[in-house]
Design a protein around this motif. Structure first.
Motif, PDB file in Angstrom:
ATOM      1  N   PHE A  19       0.820  -1.209   0.000  1.00 50.16           N
ATOM      2  CA  PHE A  19       0.000   0.000   0.000  1.00 50.16           C
ATOM      3  C   PHE A  19       0.861   1.269   0.000  1.00 50.16           C
ATOM      4  O   PHE A  19       0.465   2.285  -0.561  1.00 50.16           O
ATOM      5  CB  PHE A  19      -0.981  -0.012   1.175  1.00 50.16           C
ATOM      6  N   SER A  20       2.028   1.212   0.564  1.00 45.87           N
ATOM      7  CA  SER A  20       2.939   2.345   0.530  1.00 45.87           C
ATOM      8  C   SER A  20       3.377   2.643  -0.905  1.00 45.87           C
ATOM      9  O   SER A  20       3.380   3.801  -1.345  1.00 45.87           O
ATOM     10  CB  SER A  20       4.160   2.066   1.399  1.00 45.87           C
ATOM     11  N   ILE A  26       0.082   6.923  -6.563  1.00 43.49           N
ATOM     12  CA  ILE A  26      -1.084   7.816  -6.599  1.00 43.49           C
ATOM     13  C   ILE A  26      -0.642   9.260  -6.404  1.00 43.49           C
ATOM     14  O   ILE A  26      -1.093  10.165  -7.120  1.00 43.49           O
ATOM     15  CB  ILE A  26      -2.113   7.401  -5.528  1.00 43.49           C
ATOM     16  N   ARG A  27       0.270   9.493  -5.478  1.00 43.43           N
ATOM     17  CA  ARG A  27       0.757  10.860  -5.237  1.00 43.43           C
ATOM     18  C   ARG A  27       1.511  11.405  -6.445  1.00 43.43           C
ATOM     19  O   ARG A  27       1.400  12.587  -6.770  1.00 43.43           O
ATOM     20  CB  ARG A  27       1.638  10.879  -3.990  1.00 43.43           C
ATOM     21  N   VAL A  32       1.426  15.051 -11.255  1.00 40.89           N
ATOM     22  CA  VAL A  32       1.434  15.251 -12.706  1.00 40.89           C
ATOM     23  C   VAL A  32       0.168  15.980 -13.147  1.00 40.89           C
ATOM     24  O   VAL A  32       0.213  16.938 -13.929  1.00 40.89           O
ATOM     25  CB  VAL A  32       1.599  13.902 -13.446  1.00 40.89           C
ATOM     26  N   LYS A  33      -0.980  15.544 -12.649  1.00 38.13           N
ATOM     27  CA  LYS A  33      -2.263  16.185 -13.023  1.00 38.13           C
ATOM     28  C   LYS A  33      -2.308  17.639 -12.555  1.00 38.13           C
ATOM     29  O   LYS A  33      -2.792  18.512 -13.271  1.00 38.13           O
ATOM     30  CB  LYS A  33      -3.449  15.412 -12.449  1.00 38.13           C
ATOM     31  N   GLU A  34      -1.799  17.914 -11.352  1.00 36.09           N
ATOM     32  CA  GLU A  34      -1.777  19.297 -10.864  1.00 36.09           C
ATOM     33  C   GLU A  34      -0.899  20.179 -11.747  1.00 36.09           C
ATOM     34  O   GLU A  34      -1.264  21.320 -12.049  1.00 36.09           O
ATOM     35  CB  GLU A  34      -1.290  19.335  -9.414  1.00 36.09           C
ATOM     36  N   GLN A  35       0.237  19.657 -12.186  1.00 33.92           N
ATOM     37  CA  GLN A  35       1.111  20.424 -13.082  1.00 33.92           C
ATOM     38  C   GLN A  35       0.440  20.672 -14.424  1.00 33.92           C
ATOM     39  O   GLN A  35       0.536  21.766 -14.986  1.00 33.92           O
ATOM     40  CB  GLN A  35       2.432  19.690 -13.281  1.00 33.92           C
TER      41      GLN A  35
END
Length: 115
Positions: A19-20, A26-27, A32-35
């Protein structure tokens, strides 16, 4: 929620690692999406106002420094300082303040104000 987890430490550590790693992926995807969204926001031009007033004219116009003119938004003849106007402000500028309309885009015709 935790009733169905394995009871032994090795399997719990395996789940933690799994999960880590998934959370790291995911982070990264979020970053990438925020950029991408930030880049898109920088490229999107502001909307063109319906009416504008310009202060100043092209340098080739003698004696016209500081002259104000009302234009239809997006008029290519607007020079100098450009300020967006509402419909009411454009009407007031043309009718009450006697600001001349642009002779090319004719905001007075668009607003229904004719000489």
């Amino acid at each position: 929620m935790y009733d169905n987890l394995p009871p032994d430490l090795p399997r719990l550590r395996t789940l933690e690692t799994f999960f880590s790693l998934g959370l790291d992926e995911i982070r990264k995807a979020i970053a990438v999406k925020e950029q991408q969204e930030a880049a898109t926001a920088r490229r999107t031009p502001p909307p063109v106002p319906d009416w504008i007033i310009s202060t100043g004219r092209p340098p080739s116009t003698p004696g016209a420094a500081g002259a104000r003119t009302v234009h239809v938004g997006g008029c290519g003849m607007a020079h100098g300082t450009i300020t967006a106007l509402t419909h009411a402000q454009a009407l007031r500028a043309l009718t009450v303040e006697d600001v001349p309309p642009c002779q090319y885009c004719r905001p007075d015709s668009e607003l229904g104000v004719l000489d």
